[in-house]
Write an enzyme that holds these catalytic residues in place. Sequence first.
Site, PDB file in Angstrom:
ATOM      1  N   GLU A 143      28.959  55.862  54.399  1.00 15.82           N
ATOM      2  CA  GLU A 143      29.834  56.404  54.326  1.00 15.82           C
ATOM      3  C   GLU A 143      30.912  55.540  54.548  1.00 15.82           C
ATOM      4  O   GLU A 143      31.738  55.009  56.002  1.00 15.82           O
ATOM      5  CB  GLU A 143      30.585  57.787  55.259  1.00 15.82           C
ATOM      6  CG  GLU A 143      30.070  59.036  54.081  1.00 15.82           C
ATOM      7  CD  GLU A 143      30.671  60.136  55.060  1.00 15.82           C
ATOM      8  OE1 GLU A 143      30.677  60.284  55.715  1.00 15.82           O
ATOM      9  OE2 GLU A 143      30.410  61.365  54.040  1.00 15.82           O
ATOM     10  N   GLU A 146      24.667  63.624  50.345  1.00 18.94           N
ATOM     11  CA  GLU A 146      24.994  64.773  51.195  1.00 18.94           C
ATOM     12  C   GLU A 146      25.841  66.086  50.766  1.00 18.94           C
ATOM     13  O   GLU A 146      26.712  65.712  49.781  1.00 18.94           O
ATOM     14  CB  GLU A 146      25.692  64.121  52.262  1.00 18.94           C
ATOM     15  CG  GLU A 146      24.913  63.739  53.340  1.00 18.94           C
ATOM     16  CD  GLU A 146      26.439  63.076  54.280  1.00 18.94           C
ATOM     17  OE1 GLU A 146      26.504  63.790  55.413  1.00 18.94           O
ATOM     18  OE2 GLU A 146      25.097  62.042  55.092  1.00 18.94           O
TER      19      GLU A 146
HETATM   20  C1  BG6 Z   1      29.259  63.378  56.902  1.00 18.83           C
HETATM   21  C2  BG6 Z   1      28.277  63.010  57.725  1.00 18.83           C
HETATM   22  O1  BG6 Z   1      30.382  62.921  56.354  1.00 18.83           O
HETATM   23  O2  BG6 Z   1      29.176  64.893  57.723  1.00 18.83           O
HETATM   24  C3  BG6 Z   1      27.746  62.853  58.436  1.00 18.83           C
HETATM   25  O3  BG6 Z   1      27.508  61.339  56.589  1.00 18.83           O
HETATM   26  C4  BG6 Z   1      28.251  64.201  59.490  1.00 18.83           C
HETATM   27  O4  BG6 Z   1      27.071  62.599  60.001  1.00 18.83           O
HETATM   28  C5  BG6 Z   1      28.639  65.626  58.049  1.00 18.83           C
HETATM   29  O5  BG6 Z   1      26.806  65.244  60.778  1.00 18.83           O
HETATM   30  C6  BG6 Z   1      29.960  66.605  59.180  1.00 18.83           C
HETATM   31  O6  BG6 Z   1      30.257  66.428  59.578  1.00 18.83           O
HETATM   32  P1  BG6 Z   1      30.322  67.644  60.753  1.00 18.83           P
HETATM   33  O7  BG6 Z   1      32.054  66.376  61.543  1.00 18.83           O
HETATM   34  O8  BG6 Z   1      31.416  68.663  60.155  1.00 18.83           O
HETATM   35  O9  BG6 Z   1      29.603  68.155  61.604  1.00 18.83           O
END
Ligand code: BG6
Length: 468
Positions: free
Chosen positions: A166, A368
């Site tokens: 990202e 992800e």
């Molecule tokens: C993604 C990131 O955008 O979101 C991760 O690559 C992150 O590092 C994940 O943990 C979830 O984000 P959050 O802020 O909801 O915990």
Amino acid sequence: MASFTLPRDFFFGAAASGPQTEGAYKAGGRIASVWDLWSDERLTDFHNCVGSYMGNDFYHRYEDDLRLLKSLGLDSYRTSIQWTRLVDQNGQLNPEGAAFYHRVFAAAREIGIEVFVNLYHFDMPAHLFLRGGWESREVVEAYAHYARLAFREFGQEVRCWFTFNEPIVEPDNRYRMGEWYPFVKNFTRGTNTQYNISLAHSLAVREFRLAQAEGLVRDNARIGLINCFAPPYTRENPTDADLEALRMTDGISNRWWLDLVTEGTLPADVLETLADRGVALETRPGDEAILAQGTVDWLGFNYYHPERVQAPARDTTEDGQPVFADPYVWPEAEINESRGWEIYPRGLYDFGMKIKNEYPGLEWFVSENGMGVEDEGKFRDASGQIQDDYRIDFVSRHLAEVAHAIEDGSPCRGYHYWAVIDNWSWAHAFKNRYGFVEVDLEHGLERREKKSAAWLRQVAQTHECKGE
Ligand code: BG6
């Protein structure tokens, strides 16, 4: 839950990152990161004052955690090397840090889990951040040097490499919106960090190709980029101004990276509009030749939510920064209230079609996707297990869209769920839990399967879900 069938040769795994899992922040010669700097200065910015120090203790539990992932039927695991662990203050390889990653990769190999290695997950060494971070060309060079060391150290062990996770997030969160340390709100500075990260990515790809040509990286290794290419949408019956907001949002967040990794260039229309609006990029002679080397072998797509925009109410902020779009809240949006993010599985299908039609031949995978829920303890049953049916519903609906995109000809090769085991997440720390496996902060970080883990095991092993 939705039903779907995925191809047999589709990979199924977990995504995580070094700084969010390892902990042991001072062990084995690790140096401080920008997150440690922020935690040291203002711990109260972090949910429940849990700073960057602990992760989920993967540093000590990696063997058990990898076995757990294997027992869930998963075949691959993406994590990141921490720059702060692999390289010392003087830019030399830290042997203890290298030994740790060799141990992790060997443990994974032994049980049949393929490790995907990312080099950077928002975690710059503090001393480089203090020398200007991504605003400094010296730091861009330091990153390329780190990448070179990593490719040469682990080139025979790793097949799937990524330069950045990202790369849009630090320019946005640290420099444009001022949400992350050092809390800058300056569009031009943000865009220059985005530009410098693009150079850093391209230099790393060059290092990868050089190391591969020298036989130091495996012949079958691939390099990629992972980004949250949030598909942009605008309102129904848009005005020209709404469509312009869409063009620039897509241009800065998505096409910038897609053009870089497929053509080795940045989108001319976006650069032109930025220049027209007074956003001066600090370019140097020779940059174009560097960017030209940034083309990759495949892409990772992190997908949590779509991006809905509309024409901005004003063109500039009080201090003269350009505004290209305002958020648009779709009246029919389904929202994950813990995170405030819209749930829109269809975005995966739309991205798949965009790749098929506009970037033909480019392979991709879901790098992800996940659902973070606050205060999950309230969903425990009498036996103490978290009954997270909402996670099964979320993942099955997203996988159904992936299956649909594949059926319609998009080359999507696999799926990694974000944080199969709960982990630390930046300023939100442990607020929103994503895991199929709980990490119990009250009981020594003990791992405990949630209800969804059994569902995941079934799906990962059979590649299908029959729905309800
Ligand atoms: C993604 C990131 O955008 O979101 C991760 O690559 C992150 O590092 C994940 O943990 C979830 O984000 P959050 O802020 O909801 O915990």
